[in-house]
Design an enzyme around this catalytic site. Sequence first.
Site, PDB file in Angstrom:
ATOM      1  N   ASP A 192       5.737  -2.429  -2.799  1.00 12.20           N
ATOM      2  CA  ASP A 192       4.293  -2.653  -2.763  1.00 12.20           C
ATOM      3  C   ASP A 192       3.568  -1.439  -2.183  1.00 12.20           C
ATOM      4  OD1 ASP A 192       1.722  -3.621  -2.367  1.00 12.20           O
ATOM      5  OD2 ASP A 192       2.311  -5.244  -1.014  1.00 12.20           O
ATOM      6  N   HIS A 365      -1.142  -6.983   2.512  1.00 15.05           N
ATOM      7  CA  HIS A 365      -0.247  -5.927   2.031  1.00 15.05           C
ATOM      8  C   HIS A 365       0.123  -4.954   3.154  1.00 15.05           C
ATOM      9  CE1 HIS A 365      -0.864  -7.148  -2.168  1.00 15.05           C
ATOM     10  NE2 HIS A 365      -2.101  -7.420  -1.775  1.00 15.05           N
TER      11      HIS A 365
END
Length: 559
Positions: A192, A365
Amino acid sequence: MSKINIIPLAGVRENGKNMYVLEVDENIFVLDAGLKYPENELLGIDVVIPDFTYLVENKERVAGVFLTHGHADAIGALPYFLAEVDVPVFGSELTIELAKLNVENYPETKNFQEFHVVDENTEIDFGTVEISFFKTTHTIPESLGIQVKTEDGSIVYTGDFKFDQGAIPMYATDYARLANIGASGVLALLSDSSNAENPAQVASEREIAEEVAEVIASWEGRIIVASVASNLARIQQVLKAAWRVNRKVVMSGVDLERIVRTAIRLGKIEVPDEKMFITYKEMKQYADNEILILETGRMGEPIKSLQRMANGQHKNISIQEGDLVYIVTTPSIAMETAVAKAEDIVYRAGGIVKMINENLRVSGHANPNDLKLMLNLLKPQFLIPVQGEYRQLLAHVELAQEIGIDEKRTYITRRGDVLSYDKRTNRFIPNSSVPADNVMIDGLGVGDIGNIVLRDRKILSEDGILVAVTTISRREKKIISKPQVTSRGFVYQRTSRDILKESSKIVEEVLEKHLDKSDFEWGMLKQDIRDHLARYLFEQTKRRPVILPVIMEGTPKRK
Protein backbone atom coordinates in the site's frame (compact mmCIF):
# COMPACT_ATOMS: atom_id res chain seq x y z
CA MET A 1 11.98 -23.31 -10.61
CA SER A 2 8.51 -21.72 -10.91
CA LYS A 3 7.36 -19.40 -13.66
CA ILE A 4 6.23 -16.23 -11.85
CA ASN A 5 4.49 -13.21 -13.39
CA ILE A 6 3.08 -10.24 -11.46
CA ILE A 7 0.51 -8.14 -13.34
CA PRO A 8 -1.18 -5.09 -11.80
CA LEU A 9 -4.42 -4.88 -13.78
CA ALA A 10 -5.35 -1.75 -11.82
CA GLY A 11 -4.47 0.10 -8.62
CA VAL A 12 -1.17 1.60 -9.80
CA ARG A 13 -0.82 5.27 -10.77
CA GLU A 14 -4.35 5.73 -9.45
CA ASN A 15 -6.28 5.57 -6.18
CA GLY A 16 -8.72 2.70 -5.74
CA LYS A 17 -9.65 -0.07 -8.19
CA ASN A 18 -7.17 -2.55 -6.71
CA MET A 19 -6.68 -5.74 -8.72
CA TYR A 20 -3.41 -7.63 -8.96
CA VAL A 21 -2.77 -10.83 -10.87
CA LEU A 22 -0.15 -13.35 -9.80
CA GLU A 23 0.74 -16.14 -12.23
CA VAL A 24 2.68 -19.09 -10.82
CA ASP A 25 3.25 -21.82 -13.39
CA GLU A 26 -0.20 -22.51 -14.91
CA ASN A 27 -2.26 -21.06 -12.06
CA ILE A 28 -3.56 -17.49 -11.88
CA PHE A 29 -4.38 -15.93 -8.51
CA VAL A 30 -6.39 -12.70 -8.41
CA LEU A 31 -5.70 -10.42 -5.42
CA ASP A 32 -8.67 -8.09 -4.79
CA ALA A 33 -11.28 -6.96 -7.30
CA GLY A 34 -12.01 -3.31 -6.54
CA LEU A 35 -13.60 -0.30 -8.18
CA LYS A 36 -13.13 3.43 -7.89
CA TYR A 37 -15.62 6.26 -7.94
CA PRO A 38 -15.33 8.54 -10.96
CA GLU A 39 -13.65 11.92 -10.97
CA ASN A 40 -15.52 14.98 -12.21
CA GLU A 41 -14.56 14.67 -15.88
CA LEU A 42 -16.23 11.23 -16.18
CA LEU A 43 -19.67 12.76 -16.70
CA GLY A 44 -22.55 10.45 -15.78
CA ILE A 45 -20.31 7.47 -14.95
CA ASP A 46 -21.31 5.60 -11.79
CA VAL A 47 -18.12 3.64 -11.11
CA VAL A 48 -14.93 2.53 -12.86
CA ILE A 49 -13.70 -1.08 -12.77
CA PRO A 50 -10.59 -2.88 -14.10
CA ASP A 51 -10.35 -4.45 -17.54
CA PHE A 52 -10.83 -8.23 -17.18
CA THR A 53 -9.88 -9.11 -20.77
CA TYR A 54 -6.71 -11.04 -19.88
CA LEU A 55 -8.44 -13.00 -17.14
CA VAL A 56 -11.43 -13.81 -19.33
CA GLU A 57 -9.09 -15.10 -22.06
CA ASN A 58 -7.37 -17.32 -19.47
CA LYS A 59 -10.37 -18.12 -17.28
CA GLU A 60 -9.62 -21.86 -17.14
CA ARG A 61 -6.34 -21.05 -15.34
CA VAL A 62 -7.82 -18.74 -12.67
CA ALA A 63 -7.68 -20.52 -9.30
CA GLY A 64 -9.67 -17.92 -7.38
CA VAL A 65 -10.09 -14.38 -6.09
CA PHE A 66 -8.48 -13.54 -2.74
CA LEU A 67 -9.88 -10.49 -0.93
CA THR A 68 -8.04 -8.41 1.66
CA HIS A 69 -10.95 -6.42 3.16
CA GLY A 70 -14.53 -5.29 2.63
CA HIS A 71 -14.14 -1.81 1.13
CA ALA A 72 -15.28 -1.00 -2.40
CA ASP A 73 -11.67 -0.54 -3.57
CA ALA A 74 -11.13 -4.25 -2.84
CA ILE A 75 -14.51 -5.93 -3.49
CA GLY A 76 -16.56 -3.47 -5.58
CA ALA A 77 -15.77 -4.98 -9.00
CA LEU A 78 -16.38 -8.56 -7.86
CA PRO A 79 -19.93 -8.91 -9.31
CA TYR A 80 -18.78 -7.75 -12.76
CA PHE A 81 -15.78 -10.09 -12.64
CA LEU A 82 -17.75 -13.15 -11.51
CA ALA A 83 -20.27 -12.54 -14.29
CA GLU A 84 -17.43 -13.29 -16.73
CA VAL A 85 -15.16 -15.64 -14.77
CA ASP A 86 -16.84 -18.16 -12.47
CA VAL A 87 -14.22 -18.94 -9.80
CA PRO A 88 -14.18 -19.35 -6.01
CA VAL A 89 -13.82 -16.29 -3.76
CA PHE A 90 -11.81 -16.28 -0.51
CA GLY A 91 -11.90 -13.71 2.30
CA SER A 92 -12.52 -13.18 5.99
CA GLU A 93 -16.02 -13.67 7.41
CA LEU A 94 -16.99 -9.99 7.30
CA THR A 95 -15.35 -9.43 3.91
CA ILE A 96 -17.27 -12.36 2.43
CA GLU A 97 -20.58 -11.16 3.87
CA LEU A 98 -20.06 -7.69 2.39
CA ALA A 99 -18.97 -9.22 -0.91
CA LYS A 100 -22.17 -11.28 -0.93
CA LEU A 101 -24.24 -8.12 -0.61
CA ASN A 102 -22.59 -6.76 -3.76
CA VAL A 103 -22.83 -10.01 -5.69
CA GLU A 104 -26.47 -10.71 -4.77
CA ASN A 105 -27.53 -7.25 -5.94
CA TYR A 106 -26.13 -7.77 -9.44
CA PRO A 107 -28.60 -9.70 -11.66
CA GLU A 108 -25.98 -11.82 -13.44
CA THR A 109 -24.37 -13.09 -10.22
CA LYS A 110 -27.26 -13.21 -7.74
CA ASN A 111 -27.08 -17.03 -7.63
CA PHE A 112 -23.30 -17.23 -7.13
CA GLN A 113 -22.49 -19.35 -4.05
CA GLU A 114 -18.82 -20.32 -4.08
CA PHE A 115 -17.58 -18.17 -1.21
CA HIS A 116 -14.96 -19.48 1.23
CA VAL A 117 -14.26 -17.92 4.63
CA VAL A 118 -10.61 -17.76 5.69
CA ASP A 119 -8.70 -16.25 8.60
CA GLU A 120 -5.12 -15.67 9.70
CA ASN A 121 -4.73 -19.40 10.43
CA THR A 122 -5.91 -20.61 7.02
CA GLU A 123 -3.50 -22.24 4.56
CA ILE A 124 -4.67 -23.26 1.08
CA ASP A 125 -2.52 -25.68 -0.91
CA PHE A 126 -2.53 -25.30 -4.71
CA GLY A 127 0.30 -27.75 -5.39
CA THR A 128 3.38 -25.63 -6.11
CA VAL A 129 1.74 -22.67 -4.33
CA GLU A 130 0.45 -22.24 -0.80
CA ILE A 131 -1.67 -19.22 0.14
CA SER A 132 -2.04 -17.98 3.70
CA PHE A 133 -3.15 -14.77 5.40
CA PHE A 134 -2.07 -12.38 8.16
CA LYS A 135 -3.97 -9.80 10.21
CA THR A 136 -3.56 -6.11 9.41
CA THR A 137 -4.98 -2.88 10.80
CA HIS A 138 -7.39 -0.84 8.69
CA THR A 139 -10.69 1.02 9.20
CA ILE A 140 -12.73 -2.17 8.86
CA PRO A 141 -12.42 -5.36 10.93
CA GLU A 142 -10.82 -8.55 9.65
CA SER A 143 -8.52 -6.91 7.15
CA LEU A 144 -5.97 -9.43 5.91
CA GLY A 145 -2.71 -9.39 4.02
CA ILE A 146 -1.98 -12.26 1.65
CA GLN A 147 1.13 -14.47 1.49
CA VAL A 148 1.65 -16.57 -1.63
CA LYS A 149 4.45 -19.11 -1.04
CA THR A 150 6.34 -20.31 -4.11
CA GLU A 151 9.52 -22.36 -4.62
CA ASP A 152 11.44 -19.10 -5.09
CA GLY A 153 10.11 -17.29 -2.02
CA SER A 154 6.87 -15.59 -0.99
CA ILE A 155 4.92 -12.92 -2.85
CA VAL A 156 3.26 -10.74 -0.21
CA TYR A 157 0.37 -8.34 -0.80
CA THR A 158 -0.41 -6.07 2.15
CA GLY A 159 -3.82 -4.77 1.09
CA ASP A 160 -4.79 -1.49 2.81
CA PHE A 161 -3.00 -1.24 6.14
CA LYS A 162 -1.51 0.96 8.82
CA PHE A 163 0.23 0.27 12.13
CA ASP A 164 -1.60 1.33 15.30
CA GLN A 165 -0.02 0.20 18.54
CA GLY A 166 -3.25 0.92 20.42
CA ALA A 167 -5.60 -0.95 18.11
CA ILE A 168 -8.18 -3.15 19.81
CA PRO A 169 -7.84 -6.93 19.18
CA MET A 170 -10.40 -6.95 16.36
CA TYR A 171 -8.23 -4.49 14.41
CA ALA A 172 -4.75 -5.41 15.66
CA THR A 173 -1.84 -6.31 13.36
CA ASP A 174 -0.06 -9.61 13.94
CA TYR A 175 3.53 -8.32 14.17
CA ALA A 176 4.98 -11.73 15.08
CA ARG A 177 3.47 -13.28 11.98
CA LEU A 178 4.95 -10.52 9.80
CA ALA A 179 8.37 -11.16 11.28
CA ASN A 180 8.02 -14.90 10.63
CA ILE A 181 7.04 -14.29 7.01
CA GLY A 182 10.08 -12.04 6.62
CA ALA A 183 12.35 -14.69 8.13
CA SER A 184 11.00 -17.34 5.74
CA GLY A 185 12.06 -15.30 2.69
CA VAL A 186 10.00 -12.75 0.75
CA LEU A 187 10.73 -12.52 -2.94
CA ALA A 188 8.46 -9.54 -3.73
CA LEU A 189 6.26 -7.19 -1.72
CA LEU A 190 3.21 -5.46 -3.17
CA SER A 191 2.58 -2.74 -0.59
CA ASP A 192 0.00 0.00 0.00
CA SER A 193 1.38 3.41 -1.03
CA SER A 194 -1.67 5.68 -0.54
CA ASN A 195 -0.10 7.71 2.26
CA ALA A 196 3.58 7.34 1.33
CA GLU A 197 4.26 11.01 0.67
CA ASN A 198 2.71 12.43 3.85
CA PRO A 199 5.11 12.46 6.82
CA ALA A 200 2.45 13.63 9.32
CA GLN A 201 1.76 11.22 12.14
CA VAL A 202 -1.61 9.51 11.69
CA ALA A 203 -3.83 9.65 14.77
CA SER A 204 -4.50 6.36 16.53
CA GLU A 205 -8.05 5.04 16.57
CA ARG A 206 -8.18 5.70 20.33
CA GLU A 207 -7.39 9.38 19.73
CA ILE A 208 -10.03 9.53 17.01
CA ALA A 209 -12.61 7.88 19.28
CA GLU A 210 -11.93 10.48 21.99
CA GLU A 211 -12.31 13.32 19.49
CA VAL A 212 -15.59 11.91 18.14
CA ALA A 213 -16.97 11.42 21.66
CA GLU A 214 -16.03 14.97 22.70
CA VAL A 215 -17.65 16.59 19.66
CA ILE A 216 -20.88 14.60 20.00
CA ALA A 217 -21.12 15.18 23.76
CA SER A 218 -20.56 18.93 23.49
CA TRP A 219 -23.23 19.78 20.91
CA GLU A 220 -26.67 20.82 22.13
CA GLY A 221 -28.63 20.55 18.90
CA ARG A 222 -29.21 17.90 16.29
CA ILE A 223 -26.12 16.16 14.85
CA ILE A 224 -25.75 14.84 11.31
CA VAL A 225 -22.68 12.64 10.95
CA ALA A 226 -21.37 12.08 7.42
CA SER A 227 -19.31 8.92 7.03
CA VAL A 228 -18.33 6.35 4.43
CA ALA A 229 -20.64 3.36 4.95
CA SER A 230 -17.86 0.77 5.06
CA ASN A 231 -15.66 2.63 7.57
CA LEU A 232 -16.87 0.44 10.42
CA ALA A 233 -14.25 1.69 12.86
CA ARG A 234 -15.63 5.21 12.55
CA ILE A 235 -19.25 4.09 12.70
CA GLN A 236 -18.51 2.10 15.86
CA GLN A 237 -16.98 5.19 17.46
CA VAL A 238 -20.01 7.32 16.52
CA LEU A 239 -22.49 4.77 17.87
CA LYS A 240 -20.64 4.48 21.20
CA ALA A 241 -20.44 8.24 21.55
CA ALA A 242 -24.16 8.62 20.77
CA TRP A 243 -25.10 5.97 23.34
CA ARG A 244 -23.08 7.68 26.09
CA VAL A 245 -25.11 10.89 25.72
CA ASN A 246 -28.46 9.13 25.17
CA ARG A 247 -28.88 10.10 21.54
CA LYS A 248 -31.07 8.02 19.25
CA VAL A 249 -29.53 7.14 15.88
CA VAL A 250 -31.23 7.37 12.49
CA MET A 251 -29.41 5.49 9.73
CA SER A 252 -29.79 7.27 6.41
CA GLY A 253 -28.78 5.37 3.29
CA VAL A 254 -29.46 1.86 2.01
CA ASP A 255 -25.76 0.97 1.90
CA LEU A 256 -25.28 1.99 5.52
CA GLU A 257 -28.26 0.04 6.79
CA ARG A 258 -27.17 -3.18 5.06
CA ILE A 259 -23.51 -2.90 6.06
CA VAL A 260 -24.16 -1.97 9.69
CA ARG A 261 -26.81 -4.66 10.14
CA THR A 262 -24.41 -7.24 8.68
CA ALA A 263 -21.58 -6.10 10.98
CA ILE A 264 -23.86 -6.20 14.04
CA ARG A 265 -25.06 -9.71 13.15
CA LEU A 266 -21.45 -10.91 12.92
CA GLY A 267 -20.43 -9.17 16.14
CA LYS A 268 -18.08 -6.75 14.37
CA ILE A 269 -19.96 -3.70 15.69
CA GLU A 270 -21.04 -3.59 19.32
CA VAL A 271 -24.41 -1.96 19.94
CA PRO A 272 -25.40 -1.55 23.62
CA ASP A 273 -29.10 -1.61 22.77
CA GLU A 274 -30.85 -2.11 19.42
CA LYS A 275 -33.49 0.37 20.64
CA MET A 276 -31.01 3.19 20.06
CA PHE A 277 -31.89 2.97 16.33
CA ILE A 278 -35.04 4.79 15.27
CA THR A 279 -36.73 5.54 11.94
CA TYR A 280 -37.33 8.87 10.23
CA LYS A 281 -40.97 8.83 11.38
CA GLU A 282 -39.95 8.32 15.02
CA MET A 283 -37.63 11.35 14.98
CA LYS A 284 -40.58 13.65 15.75
CA GLN A 285 -40.97 12.02 19.17
CA TYR A 286 -37.55 13.29 20.33
CA ALA A 287 -35.95 16.66 20.98
CA ASP A 288 -33.14 17.83 18.71
CA ASN A 289 -30.50 17.15 21.36
CA GLU A 290 -31.61 13.51 21.46
CA ILE A 291 -31.08 12.88 17.73
CA LEU A 292 -28.03 11.80 15.71
CA ILE A 293 -28.45 11.14 11.99
CA LEU A 294 -25.81 8.89 10.43
CA GLU A 295 -25.63 9.72 6.72
CA THR A 296 -23.73 7.91 4.00
CA GLY A 297 -25.68 8.57 0.81
CA ARG A 298 -25.68 6.51 -2.35
CA MET A 299 -22.78 4.04 -2.63
CA GLY A 300 -21.50 5.27 0.72
CA GLU A 301 -20.74 8.76 -0.58
CA PRO A 302 -22.18 11.24 1.96
CA ILE A 303 -21.24 14.62 0.47
CA LYS A 304 -23.93 14.82 -2.22
CA SER A 305 -26.54 13.76 0.32
CA LEU A 306 -25.46 16.62 2.57
CA GLN A 307 -25.95 19.03 -0.32
CA ARG A 308 -29.47 17.70 -0.89
CA MET A 309 -30.25 18.07 2.82
CA ALA A 310 -29.03 21.66 2.83
CA ASN A 311 -30.98 22.50 -0.36
CA GLY A 312 -34.17 20.92 0.96
CA GLN A 313 -34.06 18.21 -1.74
CA HIS A 314 -33.50 15.21 0.56
CA LYS A 315 -36.70 13.20 0.86
CA ASN A 316 -36.48 12.79 4.65
CA ILE A 317 -34.18 15.40 6.21
CA SER A 318 -33.56 19.13 5.80
CA ILE A 319 -30.72 20.90 7.56
CA GLN A 320 -32.07 23.48 9.98
CA GLU A 321 -30.82 26.21 12.28
CA GLY A 322 -28.59 24.77 15.01
CA ASP A 323 -27.67 21.52 13.25
CA LEU A 324 -24.08 20.27 13.45
CA VAL A 325 -22.84 18.50 10.33
CA TYR A 326 -19.89 16.42 11.46
CA ILE A 327 -17.85 14.99 8.56
CA VAL A 328 -15.88 12.05 9.93
CA THR A 329 -14.34 10.94 6.64
CA THR A 330 -11.26 12.44 5.00
CA PRO A 331 -12.24 13.42 1.45
CA SER A 332 -10.08 12.45 -1.49
CA ILE A 333 -8.43 15.21 -3.55
CA ALA A 334 -11.09 14.69 -6.23
CA MET A 335 -13.84 15.37 -3.66
CA GLU A 336 -12.35 18.47 -2.00
CA THR A 337 -14.25 20.92 -4.22
CA ALA A 338 -17.52 19.10 -3.61
CA VAL A 339 -16.89 19.17 0.16
CA ALA A 340 -16.21 22.93 0.09
CA LYS A 341 -19.45 23.54 -1.83
CA ALA A 342 -21.40 21.32 0.57
CA GLU A 343 -19.95 23.19 3.54
CA ASP A 344 -21.02 26.54 2.10
CA ILE A 345 -24.56 25.30 1.42
CA VAL A 346 -24.87 23.88 4.96
CA TYR A 347 -23.92 27.25 6.47
CA ARG A 348 -26.49 29.00 4.29
CA ALA A 349 -29.14 26.60 5.62
CA GLY A 350 -28.25 27.56 9.20
CA GLY A 351 -26.07 24.60 10.08
CA ILE A 352 -22.48 24.37 11.30
CA VAL A 353 -19.81 22.14 9.73
CA LYS A 354 -17.01 20.43 11.59
CA MET A 355 -14.54 18.05 9.98
CA ILE A 356 -12.64 15.36 11.86
CA ASN A 357 -9.39 16.24 10.09
CA GLU A 358 -9.41 19.80 11.49
CA ASN A 359 -7.63 18.61 14.64
CA LEU A 360 -6.33 15.17 13.69
CA ARG A 361 -4.49 13.57 10.80
CA VAL A 362 -6.92 10.75 9.98
CA SER A 363 -6.12 7.94 7.57
CA GLY A 364 -6.54 4.21 7.25
CA HIS A 365 -3.29 3.93 5.29
CA ALA A 366 0.34 3.54 6.33
CA ASN A 367 2.45 6.67 6.74
CA PRO A 368 6.15 6.69 5.76
CA ASN A 369 7.29 5.25 9.11
CA ASP A 370 4.74 2.44 8.85
CA LEU A 371 5.92 1.62 5.33
CA LYS A 372 9.53 1.44 6.44
CA LEU A 373 8.56 -0.78 9.37
CA MET A 374 6.72 -3.14 6.99
CA LEU A 375 9.80 -3.31 4.77
CA ASN A 376 12.04 -4.00 7.76
CA LEU A 377 9.74 -6.75 9.04
CA LEU A 378 9.32 -8.51 5.70
CA LYS A 379 12.79 -7.84 4.21
CA PRO A 380 11.66 -8.33 0.59
CA GLN A 381 14.15 -8.79 -2.22
CA PHE A 382 11.94 -6.65 -4.47
CA LEU A 383 9.38 -3.92 -3.82
CA ILE A 384 6.45 -3.25 -6.13
CA PRO A 385 4.57 -0.26 -4.67
CA VAL A 386 0.84 -0.38 -5.43
CA GLN A 387 -2.36 1.43 -4.40
CA GLY A 388 -1.46 5.02 -5.20
CA GLU A 389 -0.83 7.65 -7.82
CA TYR A 390 2.61 7.95 -9.41
CA ARG A 391 3.99 10.45 -6.90
CA GLN A 392 2.95 8.14 -4.04
CA LEU A 393 4.54 5.11 -5.66
CA LEU A 394 7.72 7.13 -6.17
CA ALA A 395 7.69 8.29 -2.54
CA HIS A 396 7.43 4.64 -1.47
CA VAL A 397 10.46 3.73 -3.61
CA GLU A 398 12.44 6.55 -1.99
CA LEU A 399 11.49 5.25 1.47
CA ALA A 400 12.77 1.81 0.47
CA GLN A 401 16.08 3.33 -0.55
CA GLU A 402 16.37 4.97 2.88
CA ILE A 403 16.48 1.54 4.50
CA GLY A 404 18.96 0.11 2.03
CA ILE A 405 16.87 -1.41 -0.77
CA ASP A 406 18.55 -0.80 -4.12
CA GLU A 407 16.48 1.27 -6.54
CA LYS A 408 17.07 -1.45 -9.16
CA ARG A 409 15.05 -3.79 -6.94
CA THR A 410 11.98 -1.56 -7.00
CA TYR A 411 9.45 -1.36 -9.82
CA ILE A 412 6.98 1.44 -10.51
CA THR A 413 4.56 -0.23 -12.90
CA ARG A 414 1.80 0.83 -15.21
CA ARG A 415 -1.56 -0.89 -15.42
CA GLY A 416 -1.19 -4.06 -17.44
CA ASP A 417 2.61 -4.37 -17.14
CA VAL A 418 3.82 -7.96 -16.89
CA LEU A 419 6.77 -8.42 -14.51
CA SER A 420 8.38 -11.83 -15.11
CA TYR A 421 10.80 -13.28 -12.57
CA ASP A 422 14.10 -14.49 -14.04
CA LYS A 423 15.82 -16.70 -11.47
CA ARG A 424 19.06 -16.81 -13.49
CA THR A 425 19.60 -13.05 -13.10
CA ASN A 426 17.47 -12.77 -9.95
CA ARG A 427 15.46 -9.91 -11.48
CA PHE A 428 11.89 -9.12 -12.43
CA ILE A 429 11.85 -8.24 -16.12
CA PRO A 430 9.08 -6.08 -17.63
CA ASN A 431 8.67 -8.04 -20.85
CA SER A 432 5.14 -7.37 -22.10
CA SER A 433 1.76 -5.96 -21.19
CA VAL A 434 -1.90 -7.01 -21.20
CA PRO A 435 -5.09 -4.94 -21.75
CA ALA A 436 -5.77 -2.78 -18.70
CA ASP A 437 -8.01 0.12 -19.72
CA ASN A 438 -10.63 1.68 -17.49
CA VAL A 439 -14.02 0.02 -17.87
CA MET A 440 -16.82 2.43 -17.07
CA ILE A 441 -20.15 1.49 -15.54
CA ASP A 442 -23.13 3.68 -16.39
CA GLY A 443 -26.41 2.29 -15.08
CA LEU A 444 -26.69 -1.28 -16.36
CA GLY A 445 -24.12 -0.68 -19.11
CA VAL A 446 -20.70 -2.26 -18.54
CA GLY A 447 -17.93 -0.96 -20.75
CA ASP A 448 -20.26 0.51 -23.39
CA ILE A 449 -19.17 4.06 -22.57
CA GLY A 450 -15.90 5.00 -24.26
CA ASN A 451 -13.86 8.12 -24.92
CA ILE A 452 -16.08 9.27 -27.79
CA VAL A 453 -19.22 9.16 -25.63
CA LEU A 454 -17.43 10.94 -22.79
CA ARG A 455 -16.15 13.57 -25.21
CA ASP A 456 -19.70 14.17 -26.46
CA ARG A 457 -20.99 14.42 -22.88
CA LYS A 458 -18.30 16.96 -22.08
CA ILE A 459 -19.19 19.03 -25.14
CA LEU A 460 -22.89 18.80 -24.27
CA SER A 461 -22.17 20.00 -20.74
CA GLU A 462 -20.08 22.93 -22.00
CA ASP A 463 -21.55 23.98 -25.38
CA GLY A 464 -24.91 22.23 -25.71
CA ILE A 465 -26.53 20.67 -28.76
CA LEU A 466 -27.97 21.90 -32.04
CA VAL A 467 -30.47 19.71 -33.92
CA ALA A 468 -31.36 20.14 -37.59
CA VAL A 469 -34.44 18.19 -38.76
CA THR A 470 -35.62 17.90 -42.36
CA THR A 471 -37.32 15.53 -44.83
CA ILE A 472 -36.12 14.86 -48.38
CA SER A 473 -37.07 12.81 -51.42
CA ARG A 474 -34.02 11.24 -53.04
CA ARG A 475 -36.03 9.95 -55.99
CA GLU A 476 -37.31 13.39 -56.93
CA LYS A 477 -34.21 15.17 -55.58
CA LYS A 478 -36.31 17.54 -53.49
CA ILE A 479 -36.39 18.93 -50.00
CA ILE A 480 -39.90 18.13 -48.77
CA SER A 481 -39.82 20.09 -45.50
CA LYS A 482 -37.68 23.13 -44.80
CA PRO A 483 -34.93 22.38 -42.24
CA GLN A 484 -36.01 23.14 -38.65
CA VAL A 485 -33.11 24.04 -36.37
CA THR A 486 -33.40 24.01 -32.57
CA SER A 487 -30.85 24.10 -29.77
CA ARG A 488 -30.57 23.12 -26.12
CA GLY A 489 -27.81 24.51 -23.90
CA PHE A 490 -26.17 26.29 -26.86
CA VAL A 491 -27.92 29.62 -27.45
CA TYR A 492 -31.16 31.13 -26.17
CA GLN A 493 -33.47 30.67 -29.14
CA ARG A 494 -35.51 33.87 -28.74
CA THR A 495 -32.44 36.10 -28.89
CA SER A 496 -30.57 34.06 -31.49
CA ARG A 497 -33.13 33.72 -34.27
CA ASP A 498 -30.74 35.06 -36.90
CA ILE A 499 -28.17 32.37 -36.11
CA LEU A 500 -30.79 29.63 -36.28
CA LYS A 501 -32.23 31.01 -39.54
CA GLU A 502 -28.81 31.12 -41.15
CA SER A 503 -28.12 27.59 -39.87
CA SER A 504 -31.32 26.43 -41.57
CA LYS A 505 -30.16 28.02 -44.85
CA ILE A 506 -26.76 26.31 -44.59
CA VAL A 507 -28.45 22.92 -44.11
CA GLU A 508 -30.69 23.59 -47.10
CA GLU A 509 -27.72 24.49 -49.32
CA VAL A 510 -25.81 21.35 -48.33
CA LEU A 511 -28.89 19.20 -48.96
CA GLU A 512 -29.42 20.65 -52.44
CA LYS A 513 -25.77 20.08 -53.34
CA HIS A 514 -25.93 16.41 -52.30
CA LEU A 515 -29.33 15.79 -53.92
CA ASP A 516 -27.88 16.92 -57.25
CA LYS A 517 -25.14 14.29 -57.06
CA SER A 518 -25.53 10.88 -58.65
CA ASP A 519 -23.61 9.12 -55.84
CA PHE A 520 -25.78 10.19 -52.87
CA GLU A 521 -24.59 8.82 -49.47
CA TRP A 522 -26.33 9.41 -46.15
CA GLY A 523 -23.11 9.34 -44.14
CA MET A 524 -21.36 11.91 -46.31
CA LEU A 525 -24.43 14.16 -46.29
CA LYS A 526 -24.69 14.22 -42.50
CA GLN A 527 -20.97 14.79 -42.06
CA ASP A 528 -21.04 17.65 -44.58
CA ILE A 529 -23.90 19.30 -42.67
CA ARG A 530 -21.95 18.95 -39.42
CA ASP A 531 -18.79 20.45 -40.97
CA HIS A 532 -20.54 23.46 -42.52
CA LEU A 533 -22.61 24.20 -39.41
CA ALA A 534 -19.62 23.76 -37.10
CA ARG A 535 -17.58 26.34 -39.04
CA TYR A 536 -20.41 28.85 -39.12
CA LEU A 537 -21.40 28.45 -35.47
CA PHE A 538 -17.82 28.76 -34.26
CA GLU A 539 -17.36 31.96 -36.32
CA GLN A 540 -20.51 33.44 -34.76
CA THR A 541 -20.25 32.22 -31.16
CA LYS A 542 -16.78 30.71 -30.57
CA ARG A 543 -18.58 27.60 -29.32
CA ARG A 544 -18.64 24.03 -30.59
CA PRO A 545 -21.98 22.39 -29.80
CA VAL A 546 -22.82 18.80 -30.63
CA ILE A 547 -24.53 18.96 -34.04
CA LEU A 548 -27.18 16.35 -34.73
CA PRO A 549 -28.60 16.22 -38.29
CA VAL A 550 -31.90 14.30 -38.45
CA ILE A 551 -32.76 13.62 -42.11
CA MET A 552 -35.83 11.60 -43.02
CA GLU A 553 -36.93 10.33 -46.38
CA GLY A 554 -40.47 10.86 -47.56
CA THR A 555 -42.69 11.32 -50.61
CA PRO A 556 -43.90 14.75 -51.78
CA LYS A 557 -47.66 15.35 -51.52
CA ARG A 558 -49.43 15.29 -54.87
CA LYS A 559 -51.76 18.16 -55.72
